[in-house]
Design a protein around this motif. Sequence first.
Motif, PDB file in Angstrom:
ATOM      1  N   GLY A  94     -29.776 -27.220  27.582  1.00  0.00           N
ATOM      2  CA  GLY A  94     -28.676 -27.606  28.445  1.00  0.00           C
ATOM      3  C   GLY A  94     -28.984 -27.392  29.916  1.00  0.00           C
ATOM      4  N   VAL A  95     -29.643 -26.281  30.239  1.00  0.00           N
ATOM      5  CA  VAL A  95     -30.002 -26.019  31.635  1.00  0.00           C
ATOM      6  C   VAL A  95     -30.989 -27.063  32.142  1.00  0.00           C
ATOM      7  CG1 VAL A  95     -31.226 -24.409  33.151  1.00  0.00           C
ATOM      8  CG2 VAL A  95     -29.494 -23.555  31.568  1.00  0.00           C
ATOM      9  N   LEU A  96     -31.954 -27.430  31.292  1.00  0.00           N
ATOM     10  CA  LEU A  96     -32.953 -28.420  31.696  1.00  0.00           C
ATOM     11  C   LEU A  96     -32.339 -29.807  31.853  1.00  0.00           C
ATOM     12  CD1 LEU A  96     -35.964 -27.342  29.441  1.00  0.00           C
ATOM     13  CD2 LEU A  96     -35.906 -27.306  31.942  1.00  0.00           C
ATOM     14  N   LEU A  97     -31.588 -30.233  30.823  1.00  0.00           N
ATOM     15  CA  LEU A  97     -31.052 -31.585  30.827  1.00  0.00           C
ATOM     16  C   LEU A  97     -29.846 -31.741  31.749  1.00  0.00           C
ATOM     17  CD1 LEU A  97     -32.897 -31.685  28.282  1.00  0.00           C
ATOM     18  CD2 LEU A  97     -31.177 -33.151  27.233  1.00  0.00           C
ATOM     19  N   LEU A  98     -28.849 -30.907  31.547  1.00  0.00           N
ATOM     20  CA  LEU A  98     -27.599 -31.061  32.278  1.00  0.00           C
ATOM     21  C   LEU A  98     -27.582 -30.266  33.580  1.00  0.00           C
ATOM     22  CD1 LEU A  98     -25.189 -30.860  29.215  1.00  0.00           C
ATOM     23  CD2 LEU A  98     -26.201 -32.883  30.280  1.00  0.00           C
ATOM     24  N   PRO A 125     -38.170 -41.721  30.836  1.00  0.00           N
ATOM     25  CA  PRO A 125     -39.029 -41.900  29.665  1.00  0.00           C
ATOM     26  C   PRO A 125     -40.512 -41.857  29.995  1.00  0.00           C
ATOM     27  CG  PRO A 125     -37.217 -43.461  29.621  1.00  0.00           C
ATOM     28  CD  PRO A 125     -37.189 -42.813  30.967  1.00  0.00           C
ATOM     29  N   LEU A 126     -40.869 -42.171  31.233  1.00  0.00           N
ATOM     30  CA  LEU A 126     -42.275 -42.095  31.622  1.00  0.00           C
ATOM     31  C   LEU A 126     -42.747 -40.642  31.609  1.00  0.00           C
ATOM     32  CD1 LEU A 126     -42.114 -44.539  34.683  1.00  0.00           C
ATOM     33  CD2 LEU A 126     -42.628 -45.096  32.301  1.00  0.00           C
ATOM     34  N   PHE A 127     -41.933 -39.740  32.148  1.00  0.00           N
ATOM     35  CA  PHE A 127     -42.275 -38.322  32.116  1.00  0.00           C
ATOM     36  C   PHE A 127     -42.285 -37.802  30.683  1.00  0.00           C
ATOM     37  CE2 PHE A 127     -40.603 -38.791  36.448  1.00  0.00           C
ATOM     38  CZ  PHE A 127     -41.608 -38.171  37.176  1.00  0.00           C
ATOM     39  N   ALA A 128     -41.356 -38.289  29.860  1.00  0.00           N
ATOM     40  CA  ALA A 128     -41.288 -37.834  28.471  1.00  0.00           C
ATOM     41  C   ALA A 128     -42.562 -38.196  27.722  1.00  0.00           C
ATOM     42  CB  ALA A 128     -40.078 -38.458  27.776  1.00  0.00           C
ATOM     43  N   ALA A 129     -43.111 -39.376  27.999  1.00  0.00           N
ATOM     44  CA  ALA A 129     -44.351 -39.784  27.336  1.00  0.00           C
ATOM     45  C   ALA A 129     -45.503 -38.864  27.727  1.00  0.00           C
ATOM     46  CB  ALA A 129     -44.673 -41.232  27.704  1.00  0.00           C
ATOM     47  N   VAL A 130     -45.512 -38.421  28.974  1.00  0.00           N
ATOM     48  CA  VAL A 130     -46.558 -37.508  29.434  1.00  0.00           C
ATOM     49  C   VAL A 130     -46.389 -36.130  28.796  1.00  0.00           C
ATOM     50  CG1 VAL A 130     -47.527 -36.319  31.434  1.00  0.00           C
ATOM     51  CG2 VAL A 130     -46.892 -38.732  31.610  1.00  0.00           C
ATOM     52  N   TYR A 131     -45.161 -35.601  28.793  1.00  0.00           N
ATOM     53  CA  TYR A 131     -44.927 -34.275  28.232  1.00  0.00           C
ATOM     54  C   TYR A 131     -45.193 -34.238  26.725  1.00  0.00           C
ATOM     55  CZ  TYR A 131     -42.809 -32.739  32.616  1.00  0.00           C
ATOM     56  OH  TYR A 131     -42.596 -32.391  33.918  1.00  0.00           O
ATOM     57  N   SER A 132     -45.038 -35.363  26.054  1.00  0.00           N
ATOM     58  CA  SER A 132     -45.318 -35.390  24.622  1.00  0.00           C
ATOM     59  C   SER A 132     -46.779 -35.050  24.344  1.00  0.00           C
ATOM     60  CB  SER A 132     -44.988 -36.767  24.039  1.00  0.00           C
ATOM     61  OG  SER A 132     -43.592 -37.018  24.091  1.00  0.00           O
ATOM     62  N   GLY A 133     -47.648 -35.315  25.317  1.00  0.00           N
ATOM     63  CA  GLY A 133     -49.057 -34.976  25.156  1.00  0.00           C
ATOM     64  C   GLY A 133     -49.288 -33.490  25.038  1.00  0.00           C
ATOM     65  N   MET A 134     -48.371 -32.676  25.559  1.00  0.00           N
ATOM     66  CA  MET A 134     -48.493 -31.227  25.436  1.00  0.00           C
ATOM     67  C   MET A 134     -48.428 -30.793  23.981  1.00  0.00           C
ATOM     68  SD  MET A 134     -45.936 -30.183  28.584  1.00  0.00           S
ATOM     69  CE  MET A 134     -45.944 -28.463  28.074  1.00  0.00           C
ATOM     70  N   TYR A 135     -47.826 -31.638  23.134  1.00  0.00           N
ATOM     71  CA  TYR A 135     -47.701 -31.324  21.707  1.00  0.00           C
ATOM     72  C   TYR A 135     -48.608 -32.216  20.860  1.00  0.00           C
ATOM     73  CZ  TYR A 135     -43.607 -28.704  23.204  1.00  0.00           C
ATOM     74  OH  TYR A 135     -42.766 -27.807  23.838  1.00  0.00           O
ATOM     75  N   SER A 178     -37.827 -35.451  35.543  1.00  0.00           N
ATOM     76  CA  SER A 178     -38.875 -34.672  34.895  1.00  0.00           C
ATOM     77  C   SER A 178     -38.286 -33.547  34.043  1.00  0.00           C
ATOM     78  CB  SER A 178     -39.814 -34.096  35.960  1.00  0.00           C
ATOM     79  OG  SER A 178     -40.813 -33.290  35.375  1.00  0.00           O
ATOM     80  N   ALA A 179     -37.273 -32.846  34.576  1.00  0.00           N
ATOM     81  CA  ALA A 179     -36.644 -31.759  33.828  1.00  0.00           C
ATOM     82  C   ALA A 179     -35.956 -32.284  32.581  1.00  0.00           C
ATOM     83  CB  ALA A 179     -35.633 -31.028  34.722  1.00  0.00           C
ATOM     84  N   TRP A 180     -35.269 -33.427  32.697  1.00  0.00           N
ATOM     85  CA  TRP A 180     -34.606 -34.012  31.533  1.00  0.00           C
ATOM     86  C   TRP A 180     -35.633 -34.384  30.474  1.00  0.00           C
ATOM     87  CZ3 TRP A 180     -29.194 -35.228  31.241  1.00  0.00           C
ATOM     88  CH2 TRP A 180     -28.825 -35.847  30.031  1.00  0.00           C
ATOM     89  N   ALA A 181     -36.758 -34.940  30.909  1.00  0.00           N
ATOM     90  CA  ALA A 181     -37.804 -35.352  29.973  1.00  0.00           C
ATOM     91  C   ALA A 181     -38.394 -34.157  29.244  1.00  0.00           C
ATOM     92  CB  ALA A 181     -38.901 -36.103  30.727  1.00  0.00           C
ATOM     93  N   PHE A 182     -38.715 -33.089  29.994  1.00  0.00           N
ATOM     94  CA  PHE A 182     -39.303 -31.910  29.355  1.00  0.00           C
ATOM     95  C   PHE A 182     -38.315 -31.276  28.376  1.00  0.00           C
ATOM     96  CE2 PHE A 182     -40.137 -27.342  29.140  1.00  0.00           C
ATOM     97  CZ  PHE A 182     -41.444 -27.365  28.655  1.00  0.00           C
ATOM     98  N   GLY A 183     -37.050 -31.177  28.783  1.00  0.00           N
ATOM     99  CA  GLY A 183     -36.048 -30.611  27.885  1.00  0.00           C
ATOM    100  C   GLY A 183     -35.890 -31.420  26.617  1.00  0.00           C
TER     101      GLY A 183
END
Length: 307
Positions: A94-98, A125-135, A178-183
């Motif tokens: 919630g802190v990251l997204l909202l 969604p562009l940031f989310a695609a990048v952060y998915s690489g962390m996993y 970026s924060a929303w994507a990582f969260g």
Amino acid sequence: MDTRVSVHAPHDVVATTGQPVPARPWLVPLAMLALYVIWGSTYLAIRFALESYPPFLLSGIRFLIAGLGLLTVLVVRGAALPTARQWRNAAVTGVLLLGMGNGLVCFAEGSVSSGIAAVAVASMPLFAAVYSGMYGQWPTRRETLGLAVGFIGVLVLNLGSGLSSSRIGAFALIFAASAWAFGSVWSKRQDMPSGPMNTAAQMTCASVALIIFALSLGERMPAHPTARATMALAYLVVFGSIIAFSAYLYVLKTVRPAVATSYAYVNPPVAVLFGVLLAGETVGPFDLAGMAIILVGVGIITLLRAR
């Protein structure tokens, strides 16, 4: 940005269910229309609310009312409360997204038009695609093409008058996306509350963090808020955080995910249109070009993953 737990925008949940035939098919287009219009209009509603309410306190009040209201309804209906671990994970998400996502959008709209804010957030969604690489879920070659196109769009958008006039606002919007994507990416791998309780918990936890942060910055409730600002706040609580979210949950259960998340492409031009018609905002050639390029990049990634 609004109540969403998704890698497609500052709004909701990831589709994991099938697509059963709806008992009332007419509800599907009605729900989609609500997503397109309501979520697209929330950016302008935020701008109107900022006429009286400071940005972080505005977000905190919005999610406190919506979160506690939804939580109360769920408890009365017999829903189980989250476990301690689920509360913790909901608080972080919630802190990251909202908190960071929506809170920074409100902050940025103090110096950036509502339409341009919506366009910048569409890069999430562009940031989310990048952060998915962390996993270990690194983008494919074609998805990398979508990322490259999308980030070029972000650069072009920053050349336009909408963001170039406020570097702090531009940074806040990019950081919010970026924060929303990582969260979103992080929460998919955590033990989260189920269904609407997830959103209620996230909104409630985020509201506490936002209000504490707002008070630490010296933000206070306005002594005499304008009627338009208060009506905008009420609109964000009822329509942006409750009605639109309910419509999204219904759509997720009845149509394909690619259709349910199509709001990611529709909200930016809708927000721009509302800003131009109702608030006299202007959009330059670089702003339009950046919006088009970002949406193409997001479309490439989303359609490839839908396949």
